[in-house]
Design a protein around this motif. Sequence first.
Motif, PDB file in Angstrom:
ATOM      1  N   THR A  96      63.494  45.082  33.547  1.00  0.00           N
ATOM      2  CA  THR A  96      63.629  43.684  33.129  1.00  0.00           C
ATOM      3  C   THR A  96      64.393  43.541  31.821  1.00  0.00           C
ATOM      4  O   THR A  96      64.648  42.428  31.366  1.00  0.00           O
ATOM      5  CB  THR A  96      62.247  43.024  32.968  1.00  0.00           C
ATOM      6  OG1 THR A  96      61.560  43.624  31.846  1.00  0.00           O
ATOM      7  CG2 THR A  96      61.395  43.206  34.212  1.00  0.00           C
ATOM      8  N   LEU A  97      64.792  44.665  31.217  1.00  0.00           N
ATOM      9  CA  LEU A  97      65.429  44.619  29.912  1.00  0.00           C
ATOM     10  C   LEU A  97      66.795  43.942  29.943  1.00  0.00           C
ATOM     11  O   LEU A  97      67.620  44.222  30.805  1.00  0.00           O
ATOM     12  CB  LEU A  97      65.606  46.047  29.369  1.00  0.00           C
ATOM     13  CG  LEU A  97      66.387  46.194  28.059  1.00  0.00           C
ATOM     14  CD1 LEU A  97      65.596  45.597  26.897  1.00  0.00           C
ATOM     15  CD2 LEU A  97      66.712  47.661  27.795  1.00  0.00           C
ATOM     16  N   THR A  98      67.005  43.067  28.975  1.00  0.00           N
ATOM     17  CA  THR A  98      68.331  42.527  28.714  1.00  0.00           C
ATOM     18  C   THR A  98      68.539  42.545  27.209  1.00  0.00           C
ATOM     19  O   THR A  98      67.846  41.850  26.467  1.00  0.00           O
ATOM     20  CB  THR A  98      68.488  41.083  29.217  1.00  0.00           C
ATOM     21  OG1 THR A  98      68.124  41.008  30.587  1.00  0.00           O
ATOM     22  CG2 THR A  98      69.939  40.629  29.063  1.00  0.00           C
ATOM     23  N   ARG A  99      69.464  43.364  26.768  1.00  0.00           N
ATOM     24  CA  ARG A  99      69.785  43.410  25.342  1.00  0.00           C
ATOM     25  C   ARG A  99      70.860  42.376  25.064  1.00  0.00           C
ATOM     26  O   ARG A  99      71.926  42.389  25.679  1.00  0.00           O
ATOM     27  CB  ARG A  99      70.259  44.820  24.973  1.00  0.00           C
ATOM     28  CG  ARG A  99      69.150  45.855  25.006  1.00  0.00           C
ATOM     29  CD  ARG A  99      69.664  47.269  24.845  1.00  0.00           C
ATOM     30  NE  ARG A  99      70.380  47.729  26.018  1.00  0.00           N
ATOM     31  CZ  ARG A  99      70.300  48.975  26.507  1.00  0.00           C
ATOM     32  NH1 ARG A  99      69.513  49.876  25.916  1.00  0.00           N
ATOM     33  NH2 ARG A  99      70.997  49.325  27.569  1.00  0.00           N
ATOM     34  N   VAL A 100      70.553  41.473  24.148  1.00  0.00           N
ATOM     35  CA  VAL A 100      71.455  40.366  23.861  1.00  0.00           C
ATOM     36  C   VAL A 100      71.835  40.376  22.376  1.00  0.00           C
ATOM     37  O   VAL A 100      70.962  40.248  21.513  1.00  0.00           O
ATOM     38  CB  VAL A 100      70.801  39.020  24.210  1.00  0.00           C
ATOM     39  CG1 VAL A 100      71.744  37.866  23.868  1.00  0.00           C
ATOM     40  CG2 VAL A 100      70.421  38.975  25.680  1.00  0.00           C
ATOM     41  N   ALA A 143      61.292  34.263  23.753  1.00  0.00           N
ATOM     42  CA  ALA A 143      62.260  34.953  24.601  1.00  0.00           C
ATOM     43  C   ALA A 143      61.811  35.049  26.049  1.00  0.00           C
ATOM     44  O   ALA A 143      60.614  35.107  26.355  1.00  0.00           O
ATOM     45  CB  ALA A 143      62.524  36.356  24.058  1.00  0.00           C
ATOM     46  N   GLN A 144      62.787  35.050  26.929  1.00  0.00           N
ATOM     47  CA  GLN A 144      62.528  35.306  28.345  1.00  0.00           C
ATOM     48  C   GLN A 144      62.034  36.738  28.514  1.00  0.00           C
ATOM     49  O   GLN A 144      62.294  37.607  27.678  1.00  0.00           O
ATOM     50  CB  GLN A 144      63.811  35.123  29.163  1.00  0.00           C
ATOM     51  CG  GLN A 144      64.385  33.712  29.140  1.00  0.00           C
ATOM     52  CD  GLN A 144      65.748  33.627  29.799  1.00  0.00           C
ATOM     53  OE1 GLN A 144      66.161  34.527  30.533  1.00  0.00           O
ATOM     54  NE2 GLN A 144      66.470  32.548  29.526  1.00  0.00           N
ATOM     55  N   THR A 145      61.306  36.996  29.592  1.00  0.00           N
ATOM     56  CA  THR A 145      60.788  38.332  29.867  1.00  0.00           C
ATOM     57  C   THR A 145      61.906  39.366  29.823  1.00  0.00           C
ATOM     58  O   THR A 145      62.919  39.234  30.513  1.00  0.00           O
ATOM     59  CB  THR A 145      60.113  38.385  31.245  1.00  0.00           C
ATOM     60  OG1 THR A 145      59.034  37.443  31.262  1.00  0.00           O
ATOM     61  CG2 THR A 145      59.582  39.782  31.549  1.00  0.00           C
ATOM     62  N   GLY A 146      61.716  40.378  28.975  1.00  0.00           N
ATOM     63  CA  GLY A 146      62.677  41.477  28.903  1.00  0.00           C
ATOM     64  C   GLY A 146      63.807  41.316  27.932  1.00  0.00           C
ATOM     65  O   GLY A 146      64.542  42.275  27.671  1.00  0.00           O
ATOM     66  N   VAL A 147      63.993  40.123  27.361  1.00  0.00           N
ATOM     67  CA  VAL A 147      65.101  39.913  26.440  1.00  0.00           C
ATOM     68  C   VAL A 147      64.775  40.501  25.070  1.00  0.00           C
ATOM     69  O   VAL A 147      63.715  40.241  24.495  1.00  0.00           O
ATOM     70  CB  VAL A 147      65.433  38.418  26.303  1.00  0.00           C
ATOM     71  CG1 VAL A 147      66.368  38.170  25.126  1.00  0.00           C
ATOM     72  CG2 VAL A 147      66.080  37.910  27.581  1.00  0.00           C
TER      73      VAL A 147
END
Length: 569
Positions: free
Chosen positions: A383-387, A490-494
């Motif tokens: 679910t990870l999103t690196r922003v 944050a959204q899940t994983g962000v």
Amino acid sequence: MKTAKKNRLATAAVLGAVLMAGSAVAPAMADDASRGGQNVQGQQGPESNKDQGGQGETSKHVLLLSVDGLHQKDLDLYVKNHPTSALAALVNHGTSYTHAQTPVPSDSFPGLVGQLTGGNPGTTGVYYDDTFNRALLPAGTTDCKNTAPGAEVAFTEAADKNQNALDAGQGLPGLPASILNMTGQPGTLLDPAALPVDPATCKPVYPHQYLKVNTVFEVAKSAGLTTAWSDKHPAYEILNGPSGKGLDDLFTPEINSKAAPFTGDWTQDNAATQQYDGYKVQAVLNEIDGKDHSGTKTAEVPGIFGMNFQAVSTAQKLPTSDGLTGGYLQGGTVPGPLLSKTLDFVNASVGKFESALAASGRAKDTTLILSAKHGQSPMDSSTLTRVPDSAIIDGLNAAWKSAHPGSADLVAFSTDDDIMQLWLSDHSQAAAQFAKDYLAAHSAAGNDINGAAKTVTTSGLSKVYAGSEVANYFGTQTSDARYPDILGIAQTGVVYTGGKAKIAEHGGASADDRDVPLVISGANDEHARTVTTAVETTQIAPTILKTLGLDPNKLQAVQIEGTKTLPQR
């Protein structure tokens, strides 16, 4: 550790008997659903705490351990798979509160301050370790009459005299082997020129002066007890409380210093972090043995003492380290090889404490509390999103200037991990609403666990609070100069980070961030007990005092929030 970005304004530069009472929980603050729409301030006054006076308690000492990043799920699984471990012994001879949550933001500073004051950020005034204050003056200010207010408050390694040195600039020879000789009064290692300035006195504001309420250490000291703690930055002298005298012995080797012979700082290699934690483990062992943290001077065994572990946190964050994969296996439940090895390290350390207490004859009058300042998110790396948050902030500033020609950047300061906190140059509700609307209307580019491009909607946020909504969320007044103008959940994983160096973070409001273990074990505890009532880690503070036979109502945050001791076991 933190991803803090600033754009300065043009004009502002936790083993004896434990008898605990009370079942009410201080208001949670994850979102409107969990908070029930309650304001954390003034829900219960001192009258509701009359039953909390310390009576019948037999513990002379409380040893509090914070394993940063540890989830309740992690502890459950470890105890199941290691039934003869030290952690299993702790659980099997104590009370486990299986639905405990740490405050929001789930950062180390508000997390530990909550455990040791009984208060949430709106009460303590501590929203993160790196924040902004609209009423203070920038560090280094000398002309206080002609300087506009608005200042970064960086109680991080940035406040050290030498942030690259393990002793924070004390100048000890033979580091790192000599680190136990570091001073027990690390406030002397903070650089006054790196601290915000009080416009009324034109003097630097030290961390302990910034805290709005007293600590368990101050209450213990007033009762004639000795106190000690070990943590990761000299800025943890904030735990001295407003009096500045709460701690007799504070050991704070700088975790973000250069970790020779490793590359980078102590958090960038898990073996280094374990070595670093080992110094604090030895400090506590010395204190159990009737010495100061260095082991060179005789001292009373503290009434309240303990430390935080950092190694679990880095094993969760690092993609790889020491030839092992970090984080969790697919599905986000089972620790991967690096994290498993690190949990073994923490277990061995707890075993050392238990053995030392037994050998010293102090196991019968010491209560051990295990918890965590924060968890870590996401556990499931899929679910990870690196922003990168810089592009989001740049876009917001550009939009503001387009709509308000000649204006300065709207974002004066930001602290974004897996939460977004923005302090704006324009503190009006209209400006906060502008920022909220922009964040809600724009997508953001990022990358997934494999580094592949990924786009998130609404700037990676599931909910945004603006202006007075943020004040209400934290239960503070709109006149409070400390709370952020924008609070983004944050959204899940962000995770807001540039590059691909981390796979998890903390600070946010998700279950992975907040669902931490809370175990209390005393010598008279023969069987495991489980309390499934929802509790807050802020309840640790009044419980510590109750355990020592002291009055929880001596804590100002307990009076303000009506924070109860943990439910009777």
